[in-house]
Design an enzyme around this catalytic site. Structure first.
Site, PDB file in Angstrom:
ATOM      1  N   ASP A   1      -2.288  -1.413  -3.708  1.00  0.00           N
ATOM      2  CA  ASP A   1      -3.131  -0.297  -4.473  1.00  0.00           C
ATOM      3  C   ASP A   1      -2.053   0.054  -5.533  1.00  0.00           C
ATOM      4  O   ASP A   1      -2.231   0.984  -6.088  1.00  0.00           O
ATOM      5  CB  ASP A   1      -3.456   0.730  -3.382  1.00  0.00           C
ATOM      6  CG  ASP A   1      -2.106   1.322  -2.559  1.00  0.00           C
ATOM      7  OD1 ASP A   1      -0.930   0.959  -3.036  1.00  0.00           O
ATOM      8  OD2 ASP A   1      -2.168   2.155  -1.655  1.00  0.00           O
TER       9      ASP A   1
ATOM     10  N   LEU B   1       0.795  -1.258   0.004  1.00  0.00           N
ATOM     11  CA  LEU B   1       0.102   0.147   0.038  1.00  0.00           C
ATOM     12  C   LEU B   1       1.054   1.246   0.223  1.00  0.00           C
ATOM     13  O   LEU B   1       1.690   1.466   0.897  1.00  0.00           O
ATOM     14  CB  LEU B   1      -0.821  -0.076   1.292  1.00  0.00           C
ATOM     15  CG  LEU B   1      -1.868  -1.164   1.329  1.00  0.00           C
ATOM     16  CD1 LEU B   1      -2.509  -1.244   2.812  1.00  0.00           C
ATOM     17  CD2 LEU B   1      -2.964  -0.826   0.510  1.00  0.00           C
ATOM     18  N   HIS B   2       0.659   2.078  -0.899  1.00  0.00           N
ATOM     19  CA  HIS B   2       1.482   3.281  -1.091  1.00  0.00           C
ATOM     20  C   HIS B   2       0.626   4.695  -1.629  1.00  0.00           C
ATOM     21  O   HIS B   2       1.281   5.570  -1.587  1.00  0.00           O
ATOM     22  CB  HIS B   2       2.904   3.130  -1.648  1.00  0.00           C
ATOM     23  CG  HIS B   2       2.823   3.140  -3.051  1.00  0.00           C
ATOM     24  ND1 HIS B   2       2.241   1.868  -3.896  1.00  0.00           N
ATOM     25  CD2 HIS B   2       3.063   4.139  -4.244  1.00  0.00           C
ATOM     26  CE1 HIS B   2       2.198   2.294  -5.198  1.00  0.00           C
ATOM     27  NE2 HIS B   2       2.679   3.562  -5.320  1.00  0.00           N
ATOM     28  N   ARG B   3      -0.341   4.481  -2.127  1.00  0.00           N
ATOM     29  CA  ARG B   3      -1.055   5.592  -2.746  1.00  0.00           C
ATOM     30  C   ARG B   3      -1.557   6.546  -1.735  1.00  0.00           C
ATOM     31  O   ARG B   3      -1.889   6.158  -0.640  1.00  0.00           O
ATOM     32  CB  ARG B   3      -2.449   4.941  -3.394  1.00  0.00           C
ATOM     33  CG  ARG B   3      -2.320   4.013  -4.349  1.00  0.00           C
ATOM     34  CD  ARG B   3      -2.274   4.545  -5.677  1.00  0.00           C
ATOM     35  NE  ARG B   3      -1.764   3.778  -6.564  1.00  0.00           N
ATOM     36  CZ  ARG B   3      -0.897   3.919  -7.670  1.00  0.00           C
ATOM     37  NH1 ARG B   3      -0.574   5.292  -7.769  1.00  0.00           N
ATOM     38  NH2 ARG B   3      -0.465   2.988  -8.403  1.00  0.00           N
TER      39      ARG B   3
END
Ligand code: UD1
Length: 391
Positions: free
Chosen positions: A305, A227-229
């Site tokens: 994501d 997850l990094h958005r």
């Protein structure tokens, strides 16, 4: 955005002066992790054709060794000729720094064409710098649209495609999107997915690595999470709900979470990292390209994501749950293993490792030879540019 890159480094001996050996000069731009994976096979395929003088420019948008050097090494990426060292910053600052630094490189090396990939800030900045100097731009992975204008990548995609003279697409809907925006189809080449070229080239080594053993989880038993958005990790309340989703998931299956630096910084702010670790989630550093590919190949399911992971999971046949309300890669939904989980963190708890073995998906032109098609089109379009200019 606190961590800083090394100071500007020009690799000794470069930038190269304009080469007068009669060959067209191509400047390839890479900046962030996914760019390296997409561009490596293209540079290799062009090298084989010997039709161009190639210069590789790394903007330094990603600079940690885990985000850059280790990925480049795994891909046998050629030596970078120019490193701009722009590092992190707000979107405006980062884009402006790349624009300004890359313009200087262009004025120095005077390439005939600039190749950019994907949708990161470096992509747009370099396409803009080249376009303003009247240098042709080729865009790899053109035409993807999430139709979500709140995503910084969507802004980068649309504007880069508008600036590009040659557009390489990886799926049929990309051409539809470009046509709808008035882009002439004569400039669009449906070549397939060069990210999958890299995957196929490295897959055997990655599988043999069995990276899951290092984390003491069994093959197919675990859920791999990335997850990094900004939409998921930058809002503390949302991130906290996601953490609870992961804690819930970890009661059903081992969860392995290689944490992007952006996400780690946010998790550290309010003790959420400890909450995950106390629940038994394997919170680890970002992995090298090969290690991560290995972890994907051995996973029972993936929650992500990331755009690239949706594609790689589909190519490997591993179930992928995309924690977003939309995707710019609908072909991974229709032809791949991808499912949109939506944006309710409670859904994360419902993911389970698949009980069936992976079935790699055959997506048209995701066949390991996309870069060859890119190289052929580049030769057809640009190999004689300099000769003509000097005639
Ligand atoms: C960028 C891309 C995103 C892509 C992702 C892949 C844009 C707008 N976003 O997001 O599309 O999916 O790369 O990873 O271009 N940081 C480090 N070390 C690094 C790099 C970043 O610590 O080597 C930290 C910094 O605090 C930085 C933050 O991560 O501020 C975000 O980095 P940035 O490149 O701005 O965006 P990404 O989230 O990586």
């Amino acid at each position: 955005m606190t961590s800083q890159p090394p100071n500007l480094v020009l690799v000794p001996g470069t930038p190269q002066p304009r080469i007068n050996d009669g060959r067209t000069t191509i400047a390839h731009v890479v900046g962030a992790r996914p760019n390296f994976v997409k561009m490596a096979p293209v540079i290799a395929a062009l090298e084989q054709r010997q039709a161009f003088h190639q210069v590789v420019v790394h903007t330094g948008q990603h600079y940690d060794s885990r985000m850059s050097d280790e990925v480049l090494a795994d891909l046998d990426f050629p030596d970078v000729d120019v490193f701009l060292g722009v590092g992190s910053g707000t979107h405006g600052v980062q884009t402006a720094k790349v624009l300004s630094a890359f313009e200087n490189v262009l004025l120095e090396i005077r390439p005939d064409v600039v190749v950019v990939a994907g949708d990161v800030n470096s992509t747009l900045a370099c396409a803009l710098a080249a376009s303003k100097l009247g240098i042709a731009v080729a865009h790899l992975e053109a035409g993807l649209r999430s139709f979500d204008w709140s995503m910084p990548e969507e802004v980068n995609r649309v504007l880069t495609d508008r600036l590009a003279d040659t557009l390489f697409t990886h799926s049929p809907e990309a051409a539809d999107n470009l046509q709808a925006e008035g882009i002439g189809m004569g400039a669009v080449y449906y070549v397939g997915n060069t990210m999958i070229d890299s995957l196929r080239r490295c897959e055997k080594r990655a599988r043999a690595m069995k990276a899951w053993q290092k984390i003491a989880v069994r093959e197919r038993s675990y859920v791999l999470v990335t997850l990094h958005r900004p939409a998921n990790v930058d809002d503390p309340a949302r991130l906290s709900a996601i953490v609870e989703g992961l804690v819930g998931l970890s009661t059903h299956a081992p969860v392995v979470f290689p944490i992007h630096p952006r996400t780690r910084a946010r998790l550290a702010e309010d003790g959420a990292l400890s909450r995950l670790e106390d629940a038994g989630v394997s919170c680890i550093e970002p992995l090298s390209y090969l290690e991560f590919l290995s972890m994907q190949a051995g996973a029972g399911a993936i929650v992500t994501d990331s755009g690239g992971v949706q594609e790689e999971a589909s190519a490997l046949g591993v179930s992928c749950y995309t924690f977003r309300p939309n995707t710019e890669r609908p072909i991974t939904l229709t032809h791949g293993t991808n499912v949109l989980l939506g944006d309710d963190p409670a859904e994360i708890c419902e993911v389970r490792p698949a009980t069936h073995p992976p079935t790699p998906c055959a997506i048209p032109l995701w066949d390991g030879h996309a870069a060859e098609r890119v190289a052929d089109a580049m030769v057809a379009n640009y190999a004689l540019v300099r000769a003509v200019a000097h005639a």
